[in-house]
Design a protein around this motif. Structure first.
Motif, PDB file in Angstrom:
ATOM      1  N   SER A 179       9.995  38.643  13.264  1.00  0.00           N
ATOM      2  CA  SER A 179       9.917  38.484  11.822  1.00  0.00           C
ATOM      3  C   SER A 179       8.521  38.030  11.453  1.00  0.00           C
ATOM      4  CB  SER A 179      10.943  37.441  11.367  1.00  0.00           C
ATOM      5  OG  SER A 179      10.664  37.032  10.050  1.00  0.00           O
ATOM      6  N   LYS A 180       7.953  38.618  10.410  1.00  0.00           N
ATOM      7  CA  LYS A 180       6.670  38.151   9.891  1.00  0.00           C
ATOM      8  C   LYS A 180       6.851  37.001   8.912  1.00  0.00           C
ATOM      9  CE  LYS A 180       4.181  42.534  10.248  1.00  0.00           C
ATOM     10  NZ  LYS A 180       3.448  43.570   9.497  1.00  0.00           N
ATOM     11  N   SER A 181       8.078  36.706   8.613  1.00  0.00           N
ATOM     12  CA  SER A 181       8.362  35.679   7.615  1.00  0.00           C
ATOM     13  C   SER A 181       8.225  34.282   8.184  1.00  0.00           C
ATOM     14  CB  SER A 181       9.789  35.865   7.097  1.00  0.00           C
ATOM     15  OG  SER A 181      10.185  34.766   6.320  1.00  0.00           O
ATOM     16  N   LEU A 182       7.797  33.317   7.344  1.00  0.00           N
ATOM     17  CA  LEU A 182       7.705  31.928   7.782  1.00  0.00           C
ATOM     18  C   LEU A 182       9.077  31.281   7.915  1.00  0.00           C
ATOM     19  CD1 LEU A 182       4.579  30.706   5.817  1.00  0.00           C
ATOM     20  CD2 LEU A 182       4.772  31.211   8.238  1.00  0.00           C
ATOM     21  N   TRP A 183      10.143  32.012   7.589  1.00  0.00           N
ATOM     22  CA  TRP A 183      11.481  31.493   7.846  1.00  0.00           C
ATOM     23  C   TRP A 183      11.661  31.246   9.336  1.00  0.00           C
ATOM     24  CZ3 TRP A 183      14.916  30.121   4.143  1.00  0.00           C
ATOM     25  CH2 TRP A 183      14.694  30.596   2.855  1.00  0.00           C
ATOM     26  N   HIS A 184      10.903  31.942  10.153  1.00  0.00           N
ATOM     27  CA  HIS A 184      11.042  31.791  11.595  1.00  0.00           C
ATOM     28  C   HIS A 184      10.007  30.842  12.170  1.00  0.00           C
ATOM     29  CE1 HIS A 184      13.571  35.408  13.156  1.00  0.00           C
ATOM     30  NE2 HIS A 184      14.228  34.643  12.321  1.00  0.00           N
ATOM     31  N   TRP A 185       9.344  30.073  11.297  1.00  0.00           N
ATOM     32  CA  TRP A 185       8.263  29.213  11.801  1.00  0.00           C
ATOM     33  C   TRP A 185       8.740  28.276  12.888  1.00  0.00           C
ATOM     34  CZ3 TRP A 185       3.264  29.433  11.639  1.00  0.00           C
ATOM     35  CH2 TRP A 185       2.544  28.321  12.062  1.00  0.00           C
ATOM     36  N   ARG A 198      -1.772  29.283  11.324  1.00  0.00           N
ATOM     37  CA  ARG A 198      -1.839  28.675  10.000  1.00  0.00           C
ATOM     38  C   ARG A 198      -0.933  27.467   9.932  1.00  0.00           C
ATOM     39  NH1 ARG A 198      -0.541  34.167   6.870  1.00  0.00           N
ATOM     40  NH2 ARG A 198       1.146  34.056   8.337  1.00  0.00           N
ATOM     41  N   ALA A 199      -1.205  26.602   8.972  1.00  0.00           N
ATOM     42  CA  ALA A 199      -0.318  25.472   8.759  1.00  0.00           C
ATOM     43  C   ALA A 199       1.051  25.995   8.385  1.00  0.00           C
ATOM     44  CB  ALA A 199      -0.860  24.569   7.657  1.00  0.00           C
ATOM     45  N   GLY A 200       2.103  25.473   8.990  1.00  0.00           N
ATOM     46  CA  GLY A 200       3.440  26.027   8.807  1.00  0.00           C
ATOM     47  C   GLY A 200       4.116  25.501   7.567  1.00  0.00           C
ATOM     48  N   ARG A 201       4.895  26.376   6.942  1.00  0.00           N
ATOM     49  CA  ARG A 201       5.770  25.964   5.865  1.00  0.00           C
ATOM     50  C   ARG A 201       7.185  26.200   6.342  1.00  0.00           C
ATOM     51  NH1 ARG A 201       2.654  29.581   2.575  1.00  0.00           N
ATOM     52  NH2 ARG A 201       4.505  30.874   2.461  1.00  0.00           N
ATOM     53  N   ARG A 202       8.011  25.235   6.196  1.00  0.00           N
ATOM     54  CA  ARG A 202       9.409  25.390   6.577  1.00  0.00           C
ATOM     55  C   ARG A 202      10.243  25.636   5.330  1.00  0.00           C
ATOM     56  NH1 ARG A 202      10.645  23.292  11.726  1.00  0.00           N
ATOM     57  NH2 ARG A 202       8.830  22.392  12.756  1.00  0.00           N
ATOM     58  N   PRO A 203      11.306  26.432   5.469  1.00  0.00           N
ATOM     59  CA  PRO A 203      12.161  26.676   4.296  1.00  0.00           C
ATOM     60  C   PRO A 203      12.879  25.409   3.886  1.00  0.00           C
ATOM     61  CG  PRO A 203      13.103  27.581   6.304  1.00  0.00           C
ATOM     62  CD  PRO A 203      11.739  27.105   6.646  1.00  0.00           C
ATOM     63  N   GLU A 240       7.255  47.046   9.801  1.00  0.00           N
ATOM     64  CA  GLU A 240       7.633  47.255   8.414  1.00  0.00           C
ATOM     65  C   GLU A 240       7.263  46.016   7.602  1.00  0.00           C
ATOM     66  OE1 GLU A 240       8.821  49.869   5.666  1.00  0.00           O
ATOM     67  OE2 GLU A 240       9.184  50.316   7.779  1.00  0.00           O
ATOM     68  N   ALA A 241       6.673  46.218   6.417  1.00  0.00           N
ATOM     69  CA  ALA A 241       6.250  45.099   5.571  1.00  0.00           C
ATOM     70  C   ALA A 241       7.380  44.559   4.718  1.00  0.00           C
ATOM     71  CB  ALA A 241       5.081  45.525   4.685  1.00  0.00           C
ATOM     72  N   GLN A 242       8.591  45.006   4.954  1.00  0.00           N
ATOM     73  CA  GLN A 242       9.753  44.515   4.220  1.00  0.00           C
ATOM     74  C   GLN A 242      10.956  44.507   5.153  1.00  0.00           C
ATOM     75  OE1 GLN A 242      10.324  47.351   1.098  1.00  0.00           O
ATOM     76  NE2 GLN A 242      10.696  49.052   2.482  1.00  0.00           N
ATOM     77  N   MET A 243      12.060  43.925   4.703  1.00  0.00           N
ATOM     78  CA  MET A 243      13.283  43.952   5.489  1.00  0.00           C
ATOM     79  C   MET A 243      13.938  45.313   5.330  1.00  0.00           C
ATOM     80  SD  MET A 243      15.179  42.469   7.618  1.00  0.00           S
ATOM     81  CE  MET A 243      16.848  42.542   8.245  1.00  0.00           C
ATOM     82  N   MET A 244      14.610  45.766   6.388  1.00  0.00           N
ATOM     83  CA  MET A 244      15.311  47.040   6.357  1.00  0.00           C
ATOM     84  C   MET A 244      16.816  46.789   6.398  1.00  0.00           C
ATOM     85  SD  MET A 244      12.892  48.848   9.230  1.00  0.00           S
ATOM     86  CE  MET A 244      13.466  50.520   9.023  1.00  0.00           C
ATOM     87  N   PRO A 245      17.618  47.623   5.743  1.00  0.00           N
ATOM     88  CA  PRO A 245      19.070  47.464   5.808  1.00  0.00           C
ATOM     89  C   PRO A 245      19.565  47.568   7.253  1.00  0.00           C
ATOM     90  CG  PRO A 245      18.457  49.016   4.079  1.00  0.00           C
ATOM     91  CD  PRO A 245      17.210  48.739   4.865  1.00  0.00           C
ATOM     92  N   LEU A 246      20.687  46.913   7.529  1.00  0.00           N
ATOM     93  CA  LEU A 246      21.203  46.884   8.900  1.00  0.00           C
ATOM     94  C   LEU A 246      21.417  48.286   9.466  1.00  0.00           C
ATOM     95  CD1 LEU A 246      23.816  43.989   9.173  1.00  0.00           C
ATOM     96  CD2 LEU A 246      21.788  44.360  10.585  1.00  0.00           C
ATOM     97  N   PRO A 272      11.628  39.584   6.557  1.00  0.00           N
ATOM     98  CA  PRO A 272      12.728  39.080   5.722  1.00  0.00           C
ATOM     99  C   PRO A 272      12.190  38.337   4.500  1.00  0.00           C
ATOM    100  CG  PRO A 272      13.093  38.566   8.042  1.00  0.00           C
ATOM    101  CD  PRO A 272      11.679  39.044   7.925  1.00  0.00           C
ATOM    102  N   ASN A 273      12.865  38.495   3.382  1.00  0.00           N
ATOM    103  CA  ASN A 273      12.434  37.842   2.145  1.00  0.00           C
ATOM    104  C   ASN A 273      13.307  36.662   1.753  1.00  0.00           C
ATOM    105  OD1 ASN A 273      10.245  39.671   1.488  1.00  0.00           O
ATOM    106  ND2 ASN A 273      11.840  41.208   1.142  1.00  0.00           N
ATOM    107  N   ASN A 274      14.469  36.515   2.389  1.00  0.00           N
ATOM    108  CA  ASN A 274      15.374  35.433   2.036  1.00  0.00           C
ATOM    109  C   ASN A 274      16.313  35.157   3.207  1.00  0.00           C
ATOM    110  OD1 ASN A 274      17.554  37.416   1.838  1.00  0.00           O
ATOM    111  ND2 ASN A 274      16.613  37.992  -0.121  1.00  0.00           N
ATOM    112  N   GLU A 275      17.209  34.198   3.031  1.00  0.00           N
ATOM    113  CA  GLU A 275      18.106  33.818   4.109  1.00  0.00           C
ATOM    114  C   GLU A 275      19.054  34.946   4.496  1.00  0.00           C
ATOM    115  OE1 GLU A 275      20.061  30.256   2.897  1.00  0.00           O
ATOM    116  OE2 GLU A 275      18.365  28.966   3.457  1.00  0.00           O
TER     117      GLU A 275
END
Length: 227
Positions: A163-169, A222-227, A110-116, A139-142
């Protein structure tokens, strides 16, 4: 937890094993040539279990055919691999995989977060035909990330969430941060995959899901970005 190396070139299987991979995923939708020969090349280079994946364009891959064509393309490699990744739209074609005694990774991307509550329903839908549910969200946010971790902890074993999000980098395998060998597409962590899970049976008791805090991350060098 098992580390899975997703390859677009079977010649890199030995290099992936040397870098710590415990399972090899062959992405046939990103390869040219005979899939059977690709599996044989992979097994000549290392003894690790193999996942056969033909990812559809709808879920981020490059396979554009019908479910029936998917079944025809994946059929020759079923006897040669240990796992077959089967997306929900292809679930009706999973019969030969079950008959061959191979484990099914039932996947949804899924290209977005899904409700629990939707995640828990999806988990049950995937378990209805597969041995290991694999759910990839973005995920789009914390708050989304906290929901994903909560789901991962509460869901049954075995299974995989990523997660495809860089929050998990920070969870990415360190070698992903540099440029890897050609064909070594990414390394990712699958939680709860055992080296030789029992194939699904009609009345098989379900085992319980992930170790506490287990969630994986996907990266592409890719070069990582951390939150």
């Amino acid at each position: 937890m098992q580390i899975v190396a997703s390859l677009t070139d079977p010649a890199q299987a030995a290099a992936a094993q040397a870098q710590g991979a415990q399972i090899i995923e062959l992405r046939f939708d990103l390869m040219d040539g005979d899939p059977v020969e690709m599996v044989r090349q992979c097994k000549k280079r290392c003894p690790l279990p193999v996942i056969a994946t033909l990812r559809s364009a709808q879920e981020g891959g490059r396979y554009f055919g019908s479910p029936e064509e998917w079944a025809e393309k994946i059929a020759p490699v079923i006897p040669l691999v240990d796992y077959v990744d089967v997306e929900q739209p292809f679930a009706r074609e999973a019969g030969p995989v079950i008959a061959a005694g191979r484990a099914i990774i039932a996947s949804h991307h899924e290209a977005q977060m899904m409700p629990l509550h939707v995640l828990f329903v999806l988990e049950q839908e995937l378990r209805a035909y597969g041995d290991i549910p694999k759910i990839i969200v973005t995920p789009n946010n914390e708050d989304d990330l906290i929901d994903l971790i909560a789901f991962t902890r509460a869901a049954k074993k075995p299974g995989s969430t990523r997660s495809k999000s860089l929050w998990h980098w920070q969870n990415c395998w360190p070698d992903c941060r540099g440029s890897g060998p050609s064909g070594l597409r990414c390394k990712k962590r699958f939680t709860g995959i055992s080296p030789a899970p029992a194939p699904r049976r009609q009345a098989r008791a379900q085992a319980s899901l992930l170790p506490p805090g287990g969630s994986g991350a996907r990266c592409r060098g890719r070069a990582g970005r951390r939150p």
